[in-house]
Scaffold this motif. Structure first.
Motif, PDB file in Angstrom:
ATOM      1  N   GLY A  43      40.211  40.132  51.034  1.00  7.59           N
ATOM      2  CA  GLY A  43      39.850  41.345  50.308  1.00  7.59           C
ATOM      3  C   GLY A  43      39.316  42.428  51.221  1.00  7.59           C
ATOM      4  N   ARG A  78      43.197  43.281  36.191  1.00  3.96           N
ATOM      5  CA  ARG A  78      42.065  42.815  36.990  1.00  3.96           C
ATOM      6  C   ARG A  78      40.986  42.264  36.064  1.00  3.96           C
ATOM      7  N   ASN A  80      37.275  41.440  36.242  1.00  2.91           N
ATOM      8  CA  ASN A  80      36.191  41.811  37.156  1.00  2.91           C
ATOM      9  C   ASN A  80      34.953  40.937  36.977  1.00  2.91           C
ATOM     10  N   PHE A  82      31.595  39.196  39.741  1.00  3.37           N
ATOM     11  CA  PHE A  82      31.125  38.941  41.102  1.00  3.37           C
ATOM     12  C   PHE A  82      30.939  37.452  41.325  1.00  3.37           C
ATOM     13  N   TYR A  83      31.509  36.945  42.384  1.00  4.00           N
ATOM     14  CA  TYR A  83      31.206  35.589  42.834  1.00  4.00           C
ATOM     15  C   TYR A  83      31.644  35.485  44.293  1.00  4.00           C
ATOM     16  N   PRO A  84      30.885  34.763  45.120  1.00  3.00           N
ATOM     17  CA  PRO A  84      31.191  34.783  46.557  1.00  3.00           C
ATOM     18  C   PRO A  84      32.594  34.270  46.896  1.00  3.00           C
ATOM     19  N   LEU A  86      35.193  34.820  45.205  1.00  2.00           N
ATOM     20  CA  LEU A  86      36.170  35.765  44.651  1.00  2.00           C
ATOM     21  C   LEU A  86      36.101  37.040  45.504  1.00  2.00           C
ATOM     22  N   PRO A  87      36.920  37.108  46.561  1.00  2.00           N
ATOM     23  CA  PRO A  87      36.677  38.130  47.608  1.00  2.00           C
ATOM     24  C   PRO A  87      36.727  39.570  47.118  1.00  2.00           C
ATOM     25  N   LYS A  88      37.619  39.907  46.228  1.00  2.00           N
ATOM     26  CA  LYS A  88      37.748  41.312  45.829  1.00  2.00           C
ATOM     27  C   LYS A  88      36.750  41.714  44.749  1.00  2.00           C
ATOM     28  N   GLY A  89      36.052  40.734  44.188  1.00  2.00           N
ATOM     29  CA  GLY A  89      35.189  41.047  43.044  1.00  2.00           C
ATOM     30  C   GLY A  89      35.994  41.146  41.764  1.00  2.00           C
ATOM     31  N   TYR A  90      37.258  40.839  41.841  1.00  2.00           N
ATOM     32  CA  TYR A  90      38.086  40.707  40.633  1.00  2.00           C
ATOM     33  C   TYR A  90      39.213  39.724  40.918  1.00  2.00           C
TER      34      TYR A  90
END
Lengths: 479, 483
Positions: A43, A78, A80, A82-84, A86-90
């Protein structure tokens, strides 16, 4: 009160593409952490996804095999959060417009009846990476090798009514994706896993009860056990006058119970919207026709054909067609054999060979005794050259790499004695040697023949044709 | 030497009157002299520039050159440049050294252009004044107390101040055209998808488009020809082959029909600015063009529609800046949520936060239909308005901005006032259309621009019209005082 369970499954199957769904990175399993994560998978700023056409073809194949409608236009959205890992945040997934929808699959229920399960939709999406919570001194590590791996999420209608049905449906989907060659279905590696939506209602009620979702079930057995305990839990809750809370739960296999997931799952708003980096997926008639023409024989059709063409029982046909490798092996052995019956091939495949495979922990695909070799072995038995007992020894020897069927027979001097003169001499010696048993037989206790056959076999060191020995003994004792 | 255009410099390089190394040194010296004052650059790259210039000289000597070989340029700091900081004007990426080149950078480098540095910009391209940069505002070379426009303000100021003859920019709602107008240069935003977005840090993916800032239409054509074209790494890049823009310039404007949106000449438009635009239209008429009054029914809704769609996409695009893999990471966070909150709290500036919040809001359950979907419908209507207009006219001409450059600090506390500065430029990107701004005069000593908008893939036509105008006028040759 009698309760009825209502169950739907969301099966995530990893598609067997060589590269990821939106990048050129390899999807190979087991590589060192982050060695298969490109800038796209990470990402990085400025990177863009490009759709892997092979993943689309695989999804369409699944749709065609389950009678789904193939969307002429489907859209990636997408999701959406946040989680580490999940690189793009989606996550790029299909939301309102999936690639295939409105299909069905037949399953065989516990009582042998066939039931049709509706498939709501199947959509393409990318997998996330993995968070590793061990080995980092209290910190967490992120492995993004899996990030961007193509998944097909197959959503069933809530048409399943028991844990067993759910297990059978999951097996049927597993068999199907293996036949279609769109997934390796490897559950240990997470290539095939599911979430189960479970609710119960009073028998006869048409309104649905409040459901819970059990996440991340990665074996057929766990699916059945988790659903069973969840049904029991919900029954207890309702019978105690409580109410089921709509929530996400996890199955704890060690304690055989489901537990509510804490924290991050609560009231997520994923803010889906169409991904502006990707064009809508437009599928033309020609592609659908080509993929339809390329579909292999599907499990249900093969099951019916095996039973009819080879005179097998429904059970045998079912077992042999449970995966494409078994079916192919069986059919290749039948075709290669000159004299063994399909039933004999089926028995040896399901019995002796499967036992060795299980013992050695090897899949049919990696068997060390190929179909043509097994066919030769069964021909030697059918031709009376080997006894069944000898055949088993030869099979072991084949597995151990001791050479060809005939080579092993020669080397071990296993050739069965079928020469009438030689057998007669052995039979005569037994009649002379055991007058007591001969007398018993003649006085009507015919069961003792087994003892006499055994003596003959022993004196031949197992090489005498037991059928011939039996016949000759009876004739002589009668005469 | 620095007053020469790219076309003139190319000729001088080809004929050996000057070397690429000499050019690079000359412009690097100018950046040294004016750069600090204007704050046009975030990063200057003298060493790699000299190495590129040497390679360019070798190519020129070997006869293996293109019209851009040896031409010094600058890239807006939104384009990823391998081994060079790519900050996007943000503290979030202050420490980000890109491991790869953007497609536009790659193509210009392959053509032999020499990168002198990375230009200042509004953070993540969000702004119309270049005051939203982590590296401080850019000053307008025409008047250092006014803004250069934004978000490609550093590129515009650098070209206007003759620190480079050409620069790249990006345009989402006017970010090339508005600063080009306020700095008195020529900027073109091509059709959506004409230049690959690969390696361009995303603001609003369905609107973002790379383009060029230069002093003349001819120079813009030279750069665009190299930057444009299909790219398998960008699914939204157009597959169409790139025409020879330069060859097309020679054709006369001739019988072009120019649409004029009367509604644009209302109270919102500075009256002197309006007069300069009318004068420019009169020049076009003199050149043989026919003016035709048109209406764009829904264009008045373009600003609100834009300020729903763009923040929505931005809120998602900027989620990747989480402190986990690259960029700024807050120190000493106790847990994951705190890491996210502090990283993003520290890394983003106020305007970026405002747009992330707006975007998150309009995509939220319960608001999605009323805002995002509604804005998409408006966008569709605006596209249809343009399509209808282009059945009658070849290009649409009008003001680029409502006023010349405004004073630094004047609008920073009033986002709506700031957003209204994009009122004339936002329509084209919403419809994915190409648009160009060129100088058409001075208002109270500051330059203003004439905007031309054309139908899908009409870059050649816009450049030809601008080139024709620039052959008749000399507004594009004016240099800021003291430069």
């Amino acid at each position: 009160m009698e309760w009825e369970a209502v169950i739907g499954l969301e099966i995530h199957t990893q598609l067997a593409t060589a590269s990821k769904i939106f990048s050129g990175s390899s999807t190979r399993y087991g590589a060192p952490p982050n060695s298969q994560a490109s800038l796209v998978d990470l990402g990085y700023p400025g990177v863009l996804p490009v759709l892997n056409a092979e993943a689309v073809h695989m999804a369409i194949r699944f749709g065609l095999a389950t009678g789904c409608t193939v969307a002429r236009r489907s859209v990636f959205a997408r999701k959406n959060y946040f989680y580490p890992d999940l690189p793009k945040g989606y996550q790029i997934s299909q939301y309102e417009l999936p690639i295939v929808y409105g299909g069905h699959l037949d399953i065989v229920m516990e009582d042998g009846r066939v039931k049709t399960i509706g498939i709501t939709r199947a959509h393409l999406e990318e997998d996330a990476g993995k968070s590793l919570h061990e080995d980092f001194q209290g910190l967490s590590g992120i492995d993004l090798n899996r990030a961007g791996t193509p998944l097909l999420e197959i959503v069933s209608e809530p048409g399943l009514r028991s844990a067993g049905e759910a297990g059978n449906y999951m097996r049927a989907i597993h068999t199907l994706v293996r036949y279609l060659g769109i997934s390796d279905g490897n559950m240990q590696e997470g290539s095939f896993r599911c979430d189960a939506n479970v609710s119960i209602r009073p028998m006869g009620e048409s309104e649905l009860g409040t459901r819970t979702e059990i996440k991340n079930l990665n074996s057929f057995r766990f699916v059945e056990k988790a659903i069973q305990v969840e049904i029991e839990r919900q029954t207890d809750v309702l019978e105690d006058g409580g109410s089921v809370v709509q929530e996400t739960r996890l199955y704890d296999a060690d304690r055989n119970e489901t537990r509510a997931m804490r924290g991050k799952e609560e009231a997520n708003d994923y803010r889906y919207f169409p991904d502006p980096d990707l064009l809508p997926v437009v599928v033309g008639e020609a592609l659908i026709e080509r993929l339809q023409a390329d579909l292999p024989e599907l499990p249900a059709a093969k099951r019916v054909r095996f039973a009819e063409q080879y005179g097998l029982t429904a059970y045998d046909a079912d077992v042999l067609t449970a995966n494409p490798e078994s079916a192919d092996y069986f059919e290749a052995a039948v075709n290669a054999s000159r004299s063994a019956s399909p039933k004999t091939v089926a028995n040896w495949f399901q019995g002796e060979l499967t036992a060795i495979l299980k013992r050695e922990g090897v899949d049919v695909a990696d068997t060390r005794v190929d179909a043509a070799t097994l066919a030769t072995l069964l021909d030697r038995i059918a031709d009376g050259i080997l006894s069944g007992r000898m055949g088993k020894d030869v099979l072991e020897a084949l597995w151990n790499g001791e050479g060809s069927v005939d080579g092993i027979i020669e080397a071990r001097g296993l050739r069965q004695i079928s020469d009438a003169g030689a057998i007669e001499a052995l039979v005569d010696r037994a009649i002379e040697g055991f007058p007591e048993q001969v007398a018993q037989y003649r006085s009507g206790r015919t069961k003792v023949i087994g003892f006499l056959v055994g003596q003959v076999m022993k004196s031949s060191r197992g090489k005498a044709n037991p059928r011939q020995v039996n016949e000759m003994l009876r004739r002589k004792l009668a005469g | 030497m620095h007053d020469a255009t790219i076309a003139q410099l190319a000729e001088a390089l080809r004929t050996g009157k000057v070397s690429a190394v000499e050019l690079a040194e000359h412009f690097l010296a100018r950046i040294e002299r004016f750069g600090g004052d204007l704050n046009a650059f975030i990063t200057v790259t003298p060493e790699s520039a000299r190495a590129q210039a040497e390679r360019a000289d070798a190519r020129l000597a070997a006869g293996d050159s293109t019209p851009l070989t040896g031409i010094p340029i600058a890239h807006k700091d939104i384009f990823c440049t391998r081994g060079v900081r790519t900050s996007c004007g943000s503290r979030m990426l202050d420490n980000f050294i890109s491991p790869y080149n953007a497609a536009a950078v790659e193509r210009l480098e392959a053509a032999g252009a020499v990168m002198l540095g990375k230009t200042n910009m509004d953070e993540f391209a969000m702004g119309s004044s270049n005051e939203n940069s982590h590296y401080g505002p850019v000053r307008n070379p025409w008047d250092r107390d006014t803004v250069p426009g934004g978000s490609s303000g550093g590129s515009a100021a650098a070209v206007a101040a003759r620190l480079v003859p050409g620069a790249t920019g990006t345009d989402t709602g006017g970010s090339i055209r508005q600063p080009a107008a306020l700095c008195g240069i020529t900027g073109i935003k091509p059709t959506y998808g004409r230049v690959s977005r690969w390696g361009m840090v995303a603001f609003a993916s369905s609107l973002d488009q790379a383009g060029t800032l230069a002093r003349t239409a001819e120079d813009a054509a030279l750069m665009l020809k190299v930057m444009a074209g299909p790219d398998p790494r960008d699914s939204t890049a157009l597959p169409d082959p790139v025409p020879d823009y330069i060859a097309g310039l020679a054709k006369p404007i001739g019988s072009m029909t120019i649409g004029v949106v009367d509604d644009f000449f209302d109270d919102g438009l500075d009256s002197d600015n309006a007069q300069r635009v009318r004068d420019a239209l009169a020049v076009m008429e003199r050149l043989g063009a026919t003016l035709k009054s048109i209406r764009l029914e829904n264009i008045g809704l373009s600003v609100p529609a834009y300020y729903v769609v763009a923040p929505a996409e931005a809120s998602s695009n900027l989620s990747r800046f989480d402190g986990v893999r690259f960029g700024h990471r807050a120190e000493g966070a106790g847990d994951l949520t705190e890491l996210y909150m502090r990283t993003r709290g520290e890394g983003f500036g106020a305007e970026v936060k405002r747009r992330i919040l707006t975007g998150t809001y309009v995509l939220s359950a319960g608001y999605f239909d009323a805002y995002y979907l509604q804005a998409q419908k408006v966008r569709q209507l605006i596209s249809e308005d343009f399509a209808r207009a282009f059945r009658e006219v070849d290009v649409i001409a009008g003001p680029t901005t409502p006023t010349p450059a405004f004073p630094l600090g004047q609008k920073v506390d009033d986002p709506v006032e700031m957003y209204l500065n994009d009122i004339y430029t936002i329509g084209a990107p919403l419809a994915g259309l190409p648009a160009l701004s060129m100088p058409c005069g001075l208002v109270r000593g500051l330059p203003v621009g004439l905007q031309l908008v054309g139908p899908h893939l009409s870059e050649g036509r816009l450049l030809r019209a601008a080139h024709g105008f620039q052959r008749e006028t000399d507004w594009h040759t004016l240099a800021p005082p003291g430069i």
